[in-house]
Design a protein around this motif. Structure first.
Motif: not given
Length: 342
Positions: A157-184
């Motif tokens: 809650l402290s990091v997100t201002d009592e939950g009012s802030t939602t941090y987004l991940v750049d869809e083009k970043s390698f980190f996003a690909h780590l969660g969305q890409d497929k292998l075989l």
């Protein structure tokens, strides 16, 4: 699933066919099989029934969604398995999962390495503190991890201002690909989860540390007399639980491309349910990694079937899961008594 990682209680006494009637030995073997593989049988039956009832159950999209959504709970359940085998409990993993996701999304602006290491460092540190308080100060795991759950939520809650802030991940970043890409054709989070479960099974069954885990859960005083590092083992398993929760949250943030603050509520109970349904005893000393994975899959299949019905709301998922858990605990108790019966 195989039973290569199924444990043997440190307190069990080996019995030979010459020492007992053939019928009793067969009954013990059947009880052991039921305790270890009952969840797998239930999973197979559920899959068969669902595939015959709903045309969309075995479709590629549905199976993929179930696999990826199961991966995050499975990673949390992996860490929980080590804790419960020692006879402990960790109520903080749901909050650590949510905190890990938020920290990963926040850190992704500084690169993939920060997005992964930050939640691991913070959640692992909280798990380490849990272990120290439980092992060194001899505080009750329930109280310590409950306090950690509140602490983690407070940090979130402290990091997100009592939950009012939602941090987004750049869809083009390698980190996003780590969660969305497929292998075989299979999502990367599923592959990561599979690798972690193989590693966890080897550690729990084949390493000296794994034997310490079973020994501490079977009889802590006896383990200490045998020279097992009881305190260090407890500290390690709670640290592992925190790391698993943080990693699961980070992978979930990469999959959703955001750090959702409301996730993780009740996840600790889901993880405990999956571990217990998979055959691990809440009293400690008995459990296996593959069973926890089966427990996760069984819960997800039940939830998916309820969603497929359409006329039932999500509350029925909790009712069915709770009822199933109660049945499993009763069955475990009964089978355990049969195995110990002279």
């Amino acid at each position: 699933m195989t039973d290569t990682d199924s444990p043997v209680r440190a307190t069990d006494t080996a019995r030979t066919a010459e020492e007992e009637p053939l019928g009793a030995s067969r009954a013990e073997r059947l009880s052991a099989l039921g305790q270890q593989h009952g969840a797998l049988v239930a999973l197979i039956v559920m899959v068969l029934v669902a595939s015959l009832t709903f045309d969309s159950f075995l479709t590629g999209d549905n199976l993929e969604n179930m696999a990826v959504s199961s991966a995050f709970l499975a990673v949390v359940a992996l860490g929980m398995t080590f804790v419960i085998v020692t006879g402990g409990i960790d109520l903080s993993v749901g909050s650590l999962f949510a905190l890990g996701g938020v920290l990963a999304a926040w850190g992704s602006r500084y690169g993939t390495l920060v997005a992964l290491l930050l939640p691991l460092a913070v959640c692992g540190l909280i798990g380490l503190v849990n272990g120290l308080l439980i092992a060194r100060a001899r505080l009750a795991p329930f109280i310590v991890t409950l306090a950690a759950m509140l602490l983690a939520r407070g940090i979130l809650l402290s990091v997100t201002d009592e939950g009012s802030t939602t941090y987004l991940v750049d869809e083009k970043s390698f980190f996003a690909h780590l969660g969305q890409d497929k292998l075989l054709g299979i999502g990367v989070p599923v592959w990561i989860t599979a690798a972690l479960f193989v590693l966890g099974a080897v550690v729990l069954r084949r390493s000296r540390f794994g034997q310490y885990v079973y020994a501490v859960g079977g009889n802590e005083d006896a383990a200490a007399l045998m020279g097992a590092p009881v305190a260090r083992t407890k500290i390690t398993v709670y640290t592992v639980s925190g790391l698993c929760a943080g990693l699961a949250g980070a992978l979930n943030a990469a999959w959703l491309v955001s750090g959702v603050t409301i996730l993780g509520n009740g996840m600790e109970l889901e993880a405990i349910s999956a571990v217990v349904i998979g055959g691990t005893l809440l009293t400690g000393g008995f459990g296996f990694i593959s069973g926890s994975l089966v427990g996760v899959l069984l819960l997800k299949v039940i939830q998916n079937v309820i969603n497929q019905i359409g006329s039932l709301d999500s509350a029925y998922q909790q009712v069915v899961s709770g009822a199933f858990l109660a049945v499993v605990v009763v069955a475990q108790t009964w089978l355990g008594r049969r195995r110990r019966a002279p």
